[in-house]
Design an enzyme around this catalytic site. Structure first.
Site, mmCIF file in Angstrom:
data_model
loop_
_atom_site.group_PDB
_atom_site.id
_atom_site.type_symbol
_atom_site.label_atom_id
_atom_site.label_comp_id
_atom_site.label_asym_id
_atom_site.label_seq_id
_atom_site.Cartn_x
_atom_site.Cartn_y
_atom_site.Cartn_z
ATOM 1 C CD GLU A 181 -2.482 1.044 2.852
ATOM 2 O OE1 GLU A 181 -3.546 1.677 2.981
ATOM 3 O OE2 GLU A 181 -2.004 0.335 3.766
ATOM 4 C CE LYS A 233 -7.061 1.002 3.981
ATOM 5 N NZ LYS A 233 -5.933 1.693 4.675
ATOM 6 C CB CYS A 267 -3.987 -1.850 4.924
ATOM 7 S SG CYS A 267 -3.012 -1.468 6.398
#
Length: 259
Positions: free
Chosen positions: A40, A112, A150
């Site tokens: 990321e 995300k 994440c």
């Protein structure tokens, strides 16, 4: 399937970050990998997300993605990396994972879904969450690869949706914020998402000090197939996809699920 994880120590110098990715992609190709995965915010990173991330954002046909596409073509390898994508809002960008195939074609872009508004961090101040929460996958070596990012690991439905969409391999590019217990949580979550869904999960994180490093590849029964320490590193692992079939035969969770 042989994959290489590039555990970077990215900073705010995008050119330097791309140069390091170039080195890792070359090493991955030399090792016979068909996939190089980066964390990321691979193209631009700081200890906290601030307005400079928005200033660094580019459209998906901008210089950063073009450089990644050229990298993929040059080394004849699929490249997956975290970039910052411009959004429809002037004050916020997207935290996006892109996948470029060996021809340099953009085959997937995952924005995300769950932003890190926890432990005193406020990612959503400068990053816009994905408006579309559907699973994002791409084909590779006769299988399906899924993407998440994440903090999405803490929401089991994201990995489940990828498995339901056919993914046998899930990539989790991350910049896992350090703190008490965070290394154990990272390990448990990656292995749990693998075990929950009978998939391989490859979590590649930014290195210390911004993140914790400790990238992990977990097999479909939750075992660790390879891992890194906290510093910048490169990890190459072979994924034997028959293990997915074996795991799902032993534990046919998708068929048994009632809720």
């Amino acid at each position: 399937m042989r994959i290489t994880l590039g555990q970077l120590a990215s900073g705010p110098d995008t050119a330097a970050n791309l140069a390091r990715m170039e080195e890792v992609a070359a090493a991955a190709a030399d090792a016979g990998s068909t996939l190089a995965v980066f964390p990321e915010y691979a193209s631009y990173e700081k200890s906290r997300v601030d307005s400079s991330f928005v200033a660094a954002a580019e459209p998906l046909d901008g210089d950063v993605v073009r450089a990644l596409a050229a990298m993929a073509r040059r080394h004849r390898i699929t490249v997956v990396a975290g970039v910052i994508e411009t959004s429809e809002e002037h004050e916020r960008a997207y935290n996006t994972i892109v996948a470029l195939d060996p021809t340099g074609s953009l085959v997937a872009a995952y924005r995300k879904i769950h932003l890190f508004d926890s432990q005193g961090f406020h990612e959503s101040r400068h990053i816009r969450p994905a408006p579309d929460v559907g699973p994002v996958t791409f084909p590779l070596d006769g299988t399906v690869v899924g993407l998440l990012t994440c903090y999405d690991l803490r929401f089991p439905g994201v990995a489940r949706a990828l498995a339901d969409a056919g993914a046998q391999v899930v990539l989790a590019p991350s910049s896992w914020v350090p703190g008490p217990g965070k290394t154990d949580q990272w390990d448990v979550l990656l292995r749990a998402r693998a075990l929950d869904n009978g998939v391989f999960v490859a979590g590649v994180s930014q290195a210390e000090p911004v993140s914790i490093g400790r990238s992990i590849v977990a097999g479909p029964l939750g075992g660790v197939l390879g891992s890194c320490g906290p510093a910048e590193d490169v990890l190459t692992v072979d994924l034997h996809l028959g293990a997915v079939t074996d795991a799902r035969r032993q534990f046919p969770l998708a068929e048994q699920r009632r809720v």
